[in-house]
Design a protein around this motif. Structure first.
Motif, PDB file in Angstrom:
ATOM      1  N   LEU A 193      -5.068   1.557  -6.803  1.00 45.49           N
ATOM      2  CA  LEU A 193      -5.086   1.289  -5.087  1.00 45.49           C
ATOM      3  C   LEU A 193      -6.781   1.156  -4.737  1.00 45.49           C
ATOM      4  O   LEU A 193      -7.492   2.136  -5.275  1.00 45.49           O
ATOM      5  N   PHE A 235      -6.622  -3.994   1.168  1.00 48.16           N
ATOM      6  CA  PHE A 235      -5.905  -3.081   0.301  1.00 48.16           C
ATOM      7  C   PHE A 235      -5.534  -3.996  -0.885  1.00 48.16           C
ATOM      8  O   PHE A 235      -4.927  -4.856  -0.728  1.00 48.16           O
ATOM      9  N   THR A 280      -3.753  -3.482  -4.620  1.00 43.64           N
ATOM     10  CA  THR A 280      -2.753  -2.662  -5.682  1.00 43.64           C
ATOM     11  C   THR A 280      -2.706  -3.218  -6.951  1.00 43.64           C
ATOM     12  O   THR A 280      -3.094  -4.658  -6.952  1.00 43.64           O
ATOM     13  N   GLU A 332       1.438   0.625  -1.454  1.00 47.38           N
ATOM     14  CA  GLU A 332       0.398   1.216  -1.179  1.00 47.38           C
ATOM     15  C   GLU A 332       0.256   2.789  -0.456  1.00 47.38           C
ATOM     16  O   GLU A 332      -0.428   3.736  -1.039  1.00 47.38           O
TER      17      GLU A 332
END
Length: 185
Positions: free
Chosen positions: A62, A136, A138, A167
């Motif tokens: 992440l 974000f 991942t 997340e």
């Protein structure tokens, strides 16, 4: 949330979403009449979630980027044996690299969430046409299989909820708050 609201106010409360994922089966802007991604935010062609053979090959990551404000920027990597590697960048209590160990049961639970969410059957990127928000990203890789998903205000355009759940689950499993917020979290 404060930054998202500020971005909406700055843009006159109009968020223009987009998703150009032709490689994943969505053409044009990929949005339906309701302004949300078609097919529930999934590529048109289903991609099966591969089984895992070698847990030692597993890597789950992440990365949270900065934003126009003071969004915490850091990355975390979780290995199949429970090793956690954190790298604090800015607006976090601890910058630099830290390592920890979590129970393998937490790693297996994370993997199960990726499988339950059909992670390999997600677009590579979900992005709304706004500015100054964090991104974000991942990822999961194992046994020669890998997939990465970027989220830039993806919920505004109909990104599947599982992306946000993953997340948060990565942060929770790795206990990143010990480094992002400090010992008093």
């Amino acid at each position: 949330m404060r930054y998202r609201l500020a971005a909406l106010i700055f843009l006159g409360a109009i968020a223009v979403p987009f998703c150009a994922q032709a490689a994943n089966g969505v053409t044009g802007n990929g949005l339906g009449a309701n302004g949300k991604l078609i097919n529930g935010g999934r590529p048109l062609k289903h991609v099966a979630f591969p089984p895992i053979r070698d847990w030692s090959s597993l890597r789950i990551t992440l990365h949270r980027s900065g934003c126009f404000g003071r969004c915490p920027a850091y990355g975390v990597e979780i290995h199949g044996d429970g090793t956690v590697i954190y790298k604090g960048e800015r607006f976090v209590a601890v910058t630099g690299e830290q390592t920890a160990k979590i129970p393998e049961s937490k790693v297996r639970a994370l993997f199960a969430l990726f499988r339950k969410g059909n992670y390999f059957w997600l677009h590579d990127r979900y992005a709304a046409r706004v500015t100054d928000l964090p991104t974000f990203v991942t990822s999961i890789s194992y046994d020669g299989h890998s997939k990465q998903v970027g989220d830039y205000a993806g919920h505004w355009i109909g990104m599947p909820d599982i992306v946000n759940q993953i997340e948060l689950a990565i942060d929770d499993a790795a206990d990143t708050e010990q480094w992002t917020k400090g010992a008093a979290h």
